[in-house]
Design a protein around this motif. Structure first.
Motif, mmCIF file in Angstrom:
data_model
loop_
_atom_site.group_PDB
_atom_site.id
_atom_site.type_symbol
_atom_site.label_atom_id
_atom_site.label_comp_id
_atom_site.label_asym_id
_atom_site.label_seq_id
_atom_site.Cartn_x
_atom_site.Cartn_y
_atom_site.Cartn_z
ATOM 1 N N VAL A 1 0.794 -1.068 0.056
ATOM 2 C CA VAL A 1 -0.019 -0.073 -0.022
ATOM 3 C C VAL A 1 1.022 1.330 -0.018
ATOM 4 N N VAL A 2 0.528 2.135 -0.788
ATOM 5 C CA VAL A 2 1.283 3.539 -0.784
ATOM 6 C C VAL A 2 0.329 4.721 -0.341
ATOM 7 N N VAL A 3 0.545 5.326 0.319
ATOM 8 C CA VAL A 3 -0.432 6.418 0.886
ATOM 9 C C VAL A 3 0.241 7.540 0.492
ATOM 10 N N ASN B 1 3.341 -3.926 4.342
ATOM 11 C CA ASN B 1 4.395 -3.300 3.799
ATOM 12 C C ASN B 1 3.791 -1.982 3.230
ATOM 13 N N ILE B 2 3.849 -0.838 3.809
ATOM 14 C CA ILE B 2 2.994 0.423 3.809
ATOM 15 C C ILE B 2 4.348 1.483 3.640
ATOM 16 N N GLY B 3 4.134 2.122 2.415
ATOM 17 C CA GLY B 3 4.884 3.388 2.286
ATOM 18 C C GLY B 3 4.024 4.638 2.358
ATOM 19 N N THR C 1 10.378 6.436 -8.534
ATOM 20 C CA THR C 1 9.167 5.890 -8.742
ATOM 21 C C THR C 1 8.917 4.815 -7.627
ATOM 22 N N VAL C 2 7.613 4.852 -7.124
ATOM 23 C CA VAL C 2 7.293 3.813 -6.425
ATOM 24 C C VAL C 2 6.119 2.984 -6.880
ATOM 25 N N GLY C 3 5.893 1.729 -6.278
ATOM 26 C CA GLY C 3 5.060 0.803 -7.115
ATOM 27 C C GLY C 3 4.041 0.539 -6.003
ATOM 28 N N TYR C 4 2.812 0.150 -6.163
ATOM 29 C CA TYR C 4 1.966 0.205 -5.296
ATOM 30 C C TYR C 4 0.973 -1.456 -5.643
#
Ligand SMILES: Cc1cc2nc3c(=O)[nH]c(=O)nc-3n(C[C@H](O)[C@H](O)[C@H](O)COP(=O)(O)OP(=O)(O)OC[C@H]3O[C@@H](n4cnc5c(N)ncnc54)[C@H](O)[C@@H]3O)c2cc1C
Length: 398
Positions: free
Chosen positions: A7-9, A30-32, A95-98
């Motif tokens: 999860v990306v917030v 696994n939260i960013g 870049t971040v993936g979710y």
């Protein structure tokens, strides 16, 4: 890609931190969380600071201290979202993936949309309690006034906690009354809507205070220009289409607001929608077209009045529904449109409005008329809520 998260917030304000904390409690590992600022702000206290009823330090803590344990803090700005690749682009270039994305970067202030406004709030006679840095200046201007004209303005359009625009005004009036100078000060409140708030019970209570303090209320009106050097505010009545120039000694202006510019350019708003808010189902808070995207708080295209109080319910809805979606289940929990606005109508009392997205009263404790001016509501708003915020809401427990 620098990292892949479950999860990306986007945004570590009221919504982002409390949601990430709740997801952690529900077992998501696994939260960013993307948040550029070093400091976290409890914005409802800005009104109390501007009214001389709270210290600046009570409204802020380091972002590091409010980050939920185990959640990765990505200290950066989101600048774009690719919903096909499931990635978020950052200002740093990475870049971040979710697997799931929660979008809650709040609102942006549009100081530029009223000519002269930005200059006026940084001049010696103007300020705005909607900016943390300017809130103490509001109190310094108001508390040193002994005569003259004070103008308080609220813009039309979406804003954070609409009623908050009035709060420092009542606090100042009560202070001026204590000091014996209220009758020497002309107080003008500029309001874009037909009534002072929009709920008859609340309007009646606020109108009583307006009469008590001798405030001049301009309804259906808004600030359209300011001459900072000449201390002149131009007010337009949107019904009669007439304008009036008010010469002020103090101006406290709430800026017009909108969805963040970068967000408007993504494919997250409604197609062809002009306002740029994230297009979610207003009950499940799941994106209408992208089933792994969610939104809550001020940046979501929900129909409620935008406020932290609404998040107490929205956070739970998103967390439960997102966890269900990860298990392949439909989102069963629904947000009911609840929102709040505690009006500080004196230095010791509050009119506490709780209502739904049609501005119908929605009291948490049924049959208790919380919209009546009350000292208990003052205690709840000024003493209890900040504690609940720092110790429970941001920990995903309220
Ligand atoms: C003066 C004032 C008084 C208020 N009074 C009340 C009240 O009495 N009661 C009440 O319930 N509510 C009140 N509110 C409203 C309440 O504070 C907001 O509704 C609430 O903070 C919304 O939470 P949010 O997380 O959506 O936005 P915010 O809390 O504003 O958080 C947004 C976060 O996103 C971050 N961000 C922005 N852009 C990006 C980006 N590109 N990438 C990553 N992160 C980004 C920001 O730095 C910020 O930390 C008040 C607000 C103000 C200003």
């Amino acid at each position: 890609m620098s990292h892949q998260y479950d999860v990306v917030v986007i945004g570590g304000g009221n919504a982002g931190v409390s949601l990430a904390a709740r997801l952690s409690r529900y077992g998501v590992k696994n939260i960013g969380l993307i948040e550029p600022k070093d400091h976290h702000l409890y914005q409802p206290l800005f009104s109390h600071i501007a009214g001389g009823r709270a210290a600046v330090k009570e409204a802020t803590r380091s972002q590091a201290s409010v980050m939920p344990k185990g959640v990765a803090w990505i200290k950066d700005h989101a600048v774009d979202v690719d919903t096909k690749a499931n990635t978020v682009m950052l200002a740093s270039g990475s870049t971040v993936g979710y697997h799931h994305l929660v979008v809650c970067p709040g609102l942006q202030y549009r100081w530029d949309s009223v000519p002269g406004l930005a200059e006026a709030v940084h001049s010696p006679y103007g300020a705005s309690h909607y900016e943390f840095e300017l809130a103490p200046k509001v109190w310094s201007l108001l508390s040193s006034m002994r005569s003259g004209t004070a103008v308080f303005t609220m813009p039309s359009g979406p804003i954070k906690c609409g009623g908050a625009s009035q709060k420092p005004m009542y606090l100042a009036c009560d202070y001026w009354r204590e000091q014996g100078v209220l009758d020497k000060i002309r107080v003008v409140m500029v309001q874009p809507y037909p009534t002072v708030f929009g709920i008859p019970e609340v309007d009646r209570e606020l109108e009583r205070k307006i009469v008590e303090y001798g405030i001049e209320l301009r309804t259906n009106s808004e600030l359209v220009a300011v001459d900072a050097a000449g201390r002149r505010a131009t007010i337009r009545n949107n019904v009669t289409n007439t304008t009036e120039d008010l010469t002020y000694d103090v101006l406290n202006a709430v800026p017009p607001q909108s969805a963040p510019e970068w967000l408007k350019a993504t494919d997250l708003p409604a197609p062809g929608g002009q306002d740029g808010f994230v297009h979610v189902d207003t009950e499940t808070l799941r994106h209408v077209r992208h089933s792994n995207v969610w939104s809550l708080g001020d940046a979501a295209a929900t129909t409620n009045s935008k406020a932290g109080g609404a998040l107490r319910k929205q956070t739970k809805v998103v967390a439960k529904n997102l966890v269900a979606a990860r298990q392949g289940k439909p989102p069963a929990m629904k947000y009911d449109g609840y929102s709040v606005c505690p009006f500080t109508v004196s230095r010791t009392t509050v009119v506490f409005a709780e209502f739904d997205d049609h501005y119908r009263p929605m009291p948490t404790i049924p049959k208790v008329p919380t919209w009546k001016e009350s000292r208990v509501s003052w205690w709840v708003d000024r003493i209890m809520f900040p504690q609940v915020y720092w110790h429970m809401i941001l920990k995903g427990r309220a």
